[in-house]
Design a protein around this motif. Structure first.
Motif, PDB file in Angstrom:
ATOM      1  N   LEU A   1       0.825  -1.212   0.000  1.00  0.00           N
ATOM      2  CA  LEU A   1       0.000   0.000   0.000  1.00  0.00           C
ATOM      3  C   LEU A   1       0.859   1.262   0.000  1.00  0.00           C
ATOM      4  CD1 LEU A   1      -2.861  -0.948   2.473  1.00  0.00           C
ATOM      5  CD2 LEU A   1      -3.062  -0.510   0.026  1.00  0.00           C
ATOM      6  N   ASP A   2       1.916   1.266   0.783  1.00  0.00           N
ATOM      7  CA  ASP A   2       2.818   2.414   0.802  1.00  0.00           C
ATOM      8  C   ASP A   2       3.451   2.629  -0.570  1.00  0.00           C
ATOM      9  OD1 ASP A   2       2.241   2.861   3.448  1.00  0.00           O
ATOM     10  OD2 ASP A   2       4.054   1.870   4.209  1.00  0.00           O
ATOM     11  N   GLN A   3       3.822   1.539  -1.232  1.00  0.00           N
ATOM     12  CA  GLN A   3       4.404   1.637  -2.576  1.00  0.00           C
ATOM     13  C   GLN A   3       3.375   2.178  -3.566  1.00  0.00           C
ATOM     14  OE1 GLN A   3       7.598   1.100  -3.495  1.00  0.00           O
ATOM     15  NE2 GLN A   3       7.039   1.822  -5.507  1.00  0.00           N
ATOM     16  N   ALA A   4       2.132   1.715  -3.452  1.00  0.00           N
ATOM     17  CA  ALA A   4       1.072   2.187  -4.349  1.00  0.00           C
ATOM     18  C   ALA A   4       0.796   3.671  -4.128  1.00  0.00           C
ATOM     19  CB  ALA A   4      -0.202   1.372  -4.142  1.00  0.00           C
ATOM     20  N   ARG A   5       0.793   4.097  -2.871  1.00  0.00           N
ATOM     21  CA  ARG A   5       0.590   5.525  -2.584  1.00  0.00           C
ATOM     22  C   ARG A   5       1.713   6.365  -3.191  1.00  0.00           C
ATOM     23  NH1 ARG A   5      -0.731   3.713   2.922  1.00  0.00           N
ATOM     24  NH2 ARG A   5      -2.995   3.720   3.073  1.00  0.00           N
ATOM     25  N   SER A   6       2.925   5.881  -3.033  1.00  0.00           N
ATOM     26  CA  SER A   6       4.075   6.593  -3.571  1.00  0.00           C
ATOM     27  C   SER A   6       4.000   6.675  -5.097  1.00  0.00           C
ATOM     28  CB  SER A   6       5.350   5.889  -3.133  1.00  0.00           C
ATOM     29  OG  SER A   6       6.470   6.471  -3.726  1.00  0.00           O
ATOM     30  N   ASP A   7       3.677   5.559  -5.741  1.00  0.00           N
ATOM     31  CA  ASP A   7       3.549   5.541  -7.207  1.00  0.00           C
ATOM     32  C   ASP A   7       2.449   6.482  -7.675  1.00  0.00           C
ATOM     33  OD1 ASP A   7       5.551   3.676  -7.294  1.00  0.00           O
ATOM     34  OD2 ASP A   7       4.208   1.964  -7.653  1.00  0.00           O
ATOM     35  N   HIS A   8       1.322   6.461  -6.969  1.00  0.00           N
ATOM     36  CA  HIS A   8       0.208   7.338  -7.342  1.00  0.00           C
ATOM     37  C   HIS A   8       0.600   8.807  -7.212  1.00  0.00           C
ATOM     38  CE1 HIS A   8      -3.844   8.867  -7.766  1.00  0.00           C
ATOM     39  NE2 HIS A   8      -3.693   9.520  -6.639  1.00  0.00           N
ATOM     40  N   GLY A   9       1.291   9.143  -6.145  1.00  0.00           N
ATOM     41  CA  GLY A   9       1.729  10.522  -5.950  1.00  0.00           C
ATOM     42  C   GLY A   9       2.675  10.980  -7.043  1.00  0.00           C
ATOM     43  N   ARG A  10       3.613  10.104  -7.421  1.00  0.00           N
ATOM     44  CA  ARG A  10       4.551  10.471  -8.494  1.00  0.00           C
ATOM     45  C   ARG A  10       3.819  10.642  -9.823  1.00  0.00           C
ATOM     46  NH1 ARG A  10       7.589   6.166  -9.126  1.00  0.00           N
ATOM     47  NH2 ARG A  10       7.350   5.232  -7.104  1.00  0.00           N
ATOM     48  N   ARG A  11       2.898   9.734 -10.116  1.00  0.00           N
ATOM     49  CA  ARG A  11       2.147   9.844 -11.382  1.00  0.00           C
ATOM     50  C   ARG A  11       1.264  11.082 -11.408  1.00  0.00           C
ATOM     51  NH1 ARG A  11       0.645   3.725 -11.039  1.00  0.00           N
ATOM     52  NH2 ARG A  11       2.483   2.796 -11.986  1.00  0.00           N
ATOM     53  N   ARG A  12       0.630  11.389 -10.269  1.00  0.00           N
ATOM     54  CA  ARG A  12      -0.221  12.579 -10.185  1.00  0.00           C
ATOM     55  C   ARG A  12       0.610  13.840 -10.398  1.00  0.00           C
ATOM     56  NH1 ARG A  12      -1.817  12.687  -4.821  1.00  0.00           N
ATOM     57  NH2 ARG A  12       0.061  13.912  -4.535  1.00  0.00           N
ATOM     58  N   ASP A  13       1.767  13.907  -9.762  1.00  0.00           N
ATOM     59  CA  ASP A  13       2.623  15.077  -9.917  1.00  0.00           C
ATOM     60  C   ASP A  13       3.120  15.213 -11.351  1.00  0.00           C
ATOM     61  OD1 ASP A  13       2.252  15.575  -7.241  1.00  0.00           O
ATOM     62  OD2 ASP A  13       4.191  14.737  -6.618  1.00  0.00           O
ATOM     63  N   ALA A  14       3.464  14.091 -11.985  1.00  0.00           N
ATOM     64  CA  ALA A  14       3.908  14.127 -13.385  1.00  0.00           C
ATOM     65  C   ALA A  14       2.769  14.578 -14.297  1.00  0.00           C
ATOM     66  CB  ALA A  14       4.419  12.760 -13.818  1.00  0.00           C
ATOM     67  N   ALA A  15       1.546  14.139 -14.005  1.00  0.00           N
ATOM     68  CA  ALA A  15       0.399  14.545 -14.817  1.00  0.00           C
ATOM     69  C   ALA A  15       0.123  16.040 -14.659  1.00  0.00           C
ATOM     70  CB  ALA A  15      -0.831  13.733 -14.442  1.00  0.00           C
ATOM     71  N   LYS A  16       0.284  16.550 -13.454  1.00  0.00           N
ATOM     72  CA  LYS A  16       0.087  17.993 -13.232  1.00  0.00           C
ATOM     73  C   LYS A  16       1.103  18.806 -14.024  1.00  0.00           C
ATOM     74  CE  LYS A  16      -2.099  18.124  -8.719  1.00  0.00           C
ATOM     75  NZ  LYS A  16      -1.996  18.568  -7.337  1.00  0.00           N
ATOM     76  N   VAL A  17       2.350  18.363 -13.993  1.00  0.00           N
ATOM     77  CA  VAL A  17       3.399  19.067 -14.735  1.00  0.00           C
ATOM     78  C   VAL A  17       3.092  19.030 -16.228  1.00  0.00           C
ATOM     79  CG1 VAL A  17       5.835  18.969 -15.390  1.00  0.00           C
ATOM     80  CG2 VAL A  17       5.183  18.754 -12.997  1.00  0.00           C
ATOM     81  N   LYS A  18       2.679  17.878 -16.730  1.00  0.00           N
ATOM     82  CA  LYS A  18       2.369  17.731 -18.157  1.00  0.00           C
ATOM     83  C   LYS A  18       1.202  18.628 -18.551  1.00  0.00           C
ATOM     84  CE  LYS A  18       2.182  15.233 -22.144  1.00  0.00           C
ATOM     85  NZ  LYS A  18       1.699  16.257 -23.051  1.00  0.00           N
ATOM     86  N   LEU A  19       0.141  18.645 -17.747  1.00  0.00           N
ATOM     87  CA  LEU A  19      -1.003  19.499 -18.058  1.00  0.00           C
ATOM     88  C   LEU A  19      -0.607  20.969 -18.022  1.00  0.00           C
ATOM     89  CD1 LEU A  19      -3.970  19.825 -18.740  1.00  0.00           C
ATOM     90  CD2 LEU A  19      -4.478  19.729 -16.297  1.00  0.00           C
ATOM     91  N   SER A  20       0.200  21.345 -17.061  1.00  0.00           N
ATOM     92  CA  SER A  20       0.657  22.731 -16.976  1.00  0.00           C
ATOM     93  C   SER A  20       1.475  23.108 -18.213  1.00  0.00           C
ATOM     94  CB  SER A  20       1.481  22.923 -15.707  1.00  0.00           C
ATOM     95  OG  SER A  20       1.841  24.260 -15.532  1.00  0.00           O
ATOM     96  N   GLN A  21       2.319  22.184 -18.665  1.00  0.00           N
ATOM     97  CA  GLN A  21       3.104  22.442 -19.878  1.00  0.00           C
ATOM     98  C   GLN A  21       2.205  22.546 -21.108  1.00  0.00           C
ATOM     99  OE1 GLN A  21       5.800  19.137 -19.812  1.00  0.00           O
ATOM    100  NE2 GLN A  21       7.300  20.198 -18.525  1.00  0.00           N
ATOM    101  N   ASP A  22       1.171  21.706 -21.174  1.00  0.00           N
ATOM    102  CA  ASP A  22       0.234  21.776 -22.295  1.00  0.00           C
ATOM    103  C   ASP A  22      -0.538  23.091 -22.303  1.00  0.00           C
ATOM    104  OD1 ASP A  22       1.065  19.299 -23.133  1.00  0.00           O
ATOM    105  OD2 ASP A  22      -0.689  18.217 -22.351  1.00  0.00           O
ATOM    106  N   ILE A  23      -0.917  23.558 -21.131  1.00  0.00           N
ATOM    107  CA  ILE A  23      -1.608  24.852 -21.048  1.00  0.00           C
ATOM    108  C   ILE A  23      -0.674  25.964 -21.492  1.00  0.00           C
ATOM    109  CG2 ILE A  23      -2.713  26.508 -19.499  1.00  0.00           C
ATOM    110  CD1 ILE A  23      -3.648  24.097 -17.806  1.00  0.00           C
ATOM    111  N   GLU A  24       0.580  25.896 -21.061  1.00  0.00           N
ATOM    112  CA  GLU A  24       1.573  26.905 -21.477  1.00  0.00           C
ATOM    113  C   GLU A  24       1.730  26.924 -23.001  1.00  0.00           C
ATOM    114  OE1 GLU A  24       3.489  29.278 -20.099  1.00  0.00           O
ATOM    115  OE2 GLU A  24       2.554  28.993 -18.148  1.00  0.00           O
TER     116      GLU A  24
END
Length: 99
Positions: free
Chosen positions: A32-55
Protein backbone atom coordinates in the motif's frame (compact mmCIF):
# COMPACT_ATOMS: atom_id res chain seq x y z
CA UNK A 1 22.22 -22.88 38.40
CA UNK A 2 22.85 -25.61 35.85
CA UNK A 3 19.24 -26.68 36.09
CA UNK A 4 18.10 -23.21 34.96
CA UNK A 5 20.28 -23.05 31.85
CA UNK A 6 18.43 -25.72 29.89
CA UNK A 7 14.91 -24.31 30.48
CA UNK A 8 16.15 -20.80 29.67
CA UNK A 9 17.68 -22.00 26.42
CA UNK A 10 14.49 -23.84 25.53
CA UNK A 11 12.38 -20.73 26.15
CA UNK A 12 14.78 -18.57 24.16
CA UNK A 13 14.75 -21.10 21.32
CA UNK A 14 10.92 -21.06 21.22
CA UNK A 15 10.30 -17.34 21.76
CA UNK A 16 13.06 -15.56 19.81
CA UNK A 17 12.03 -16.69 16.31
CA UNK A 18 8.45 -15.59 16.98
CA UNK A 19 9.56 -12.16 18.15
CA UNK A 20 11.76 -11.78 15.06
CA UNK A 21 8.87 -12.84 12.82
CA UNK A 22 6.52 -10.36 14.50
CA UNK A 23 8.92 -7.50 13.78
CA UNK A 24 9.08 -8.10 10.02
CA UNK A 25 7.22 -5.45 8.03
CA UNK A 26 3.71 -6.24 6.93
CA UNK A 27 3.73 -7.08 3.19
CA UNK A 28 0.28 -5.55 2.65
CA UNK A 29 1.30 -2.29 4.32
CA UNK A 30 4.47 -2.24 2.25
CA UNK A 31 2.45 -2.75 -0.96
CA UNK A 32 0.00 0.00 0.00
CA UNK A 33 2.82 2.41 0.80
CA UNK A 34 4.40 1.64 -2.58
CA UNK A 35 1.07 2.19 -4.35
CA UNK A 36 0.59 5.53 -2.58
CA UNK A 37 4.07 6.59 -3.57
CA UNK A 38 3.55 5.54 -7.21
CA UNK A 39 0.21 7.34 -7.34
CA UNK A 40 1.73 10.52 -5.95
CA UNK A 41 4.55 10.47 -8.49
CA UNK A 42 2.15 9.84 -11.38
CA UNK A 43 -0.22 12.58 -10.19
CA UNK A 44 2.62 15.08 -9.92
CA UNK A 45 3.91 14.13 -13.39
CA UNK A 46 0.40 14.55 -14.82
CA UNK A 47 0.09 17.99 -13.23
CA UNK A 48 3.40 19.07 -14.74
CA UNK A 49 2.37 17.73 -18.16
CA UNK A 50 -1.00 19.50 -18.06
CA UNK A 51 0.66 22.73 -16.98
CA UNK A 52 3.10 22.44 -19.88
CA UNK A 53 0.23 21.78 -22.30
CA UNK A 54 -1.61 24.85 -21.05
CA UNK A 55 1.57 26.91 -21.48
CA UNK A 56 1.92 25.66 -25.06
CA UNK A 57 -1.70 26.57 -25.76
CA UNK A 58 -1.13 30.03 -24.26
CA UNK A 59 1.89 30.49 -26.52
CA UNK A 60 -0.15 29.42 -29.56
CA UNK A 61 -2.92 31.85 -28.63
CA UNK A 62 -0.36 34.64 -28.22
CA UNK A 63 1.12 33.83 -31.64
CA UNK A 64 -2.37 34.13 -33.17
CA UNK A 65 -2.96 37.41 -31.30
CA UNK A 66 -6.10 35.92 -29.75
CA UNK A 67 -6.41 38.29 -26.76
CA UNK A 68 -9.73 36.99 -25.36
CA UNK A 69 -8.55 33.39 -25.60
CA UNK A 70 -5.21 34.33 -24.09
CA UNK A 71 -6.84 36.00 -21.09
CA UNK A 72 -9.14 33.00 -20.59
CA UNK A 73 -6.24 30.55 -20.77
CA UNK A 74 -4.11 32.56 -18.36
CA UNK A 75 -6.98 32.71 -15.86
CA UNK A 76 -7.52 28.97 -16.15
CA UNK A 77 -3.80 28.26 -15.74
CA UNK A 78 -3.69 30.44 -12.66
CA UNK A 79 -6.72 28.60 -11.19
CA UNK A 80 -5.09 25.25 -11.97
CA UNK A 81 -1.78 26.23 -10.37
CA UNK A 82 -3.48 27.75 -7.33
CA UNK A 83 -6.39 25.36 -6.62
CA UNK A 84 -5.88 22.39 -8.93
CA UNK A 85 -9.06 23.33 -10.81
CA UNK A 86 -9.06 21.71 -14.24
CA UNK A 87 -9.31 24.08 -17.19
CA UNK A 88 -12.67 24.13 -18.95
CA UNK A 89 -11.83 25.91 -22.19
CA UNK A 90 -12.18 24.21 -25.54
CA UNK A 91 -8.60 25.10 -26.41
CA UNK A 92 -7.21 22.79 -23.72
CA UNK A 93 -9.80 20.03 -23.97
CA UNK A 94 -7.29 17.52 -25.33
CA UNK A 95 -4.79 18.27 -22.58
CA UNK A 96 -7.52 17.98 -19.95
CA UNK A 97 -8.55 14.55 -21.26
CA UNK A 98 -5.02 13.19 -20.96
CA UNK A 99 -4.79 14.46 -17.38
Amino acid sequence: MRRMILPCLMVAWLVCPRIAAAQEPDPIKRALDQARSDHGRRRDAAKVKLSQDIEATIKAAADKSDLPGLKQLEAQKEAFDRDGQLPTGAMVAKARLTY
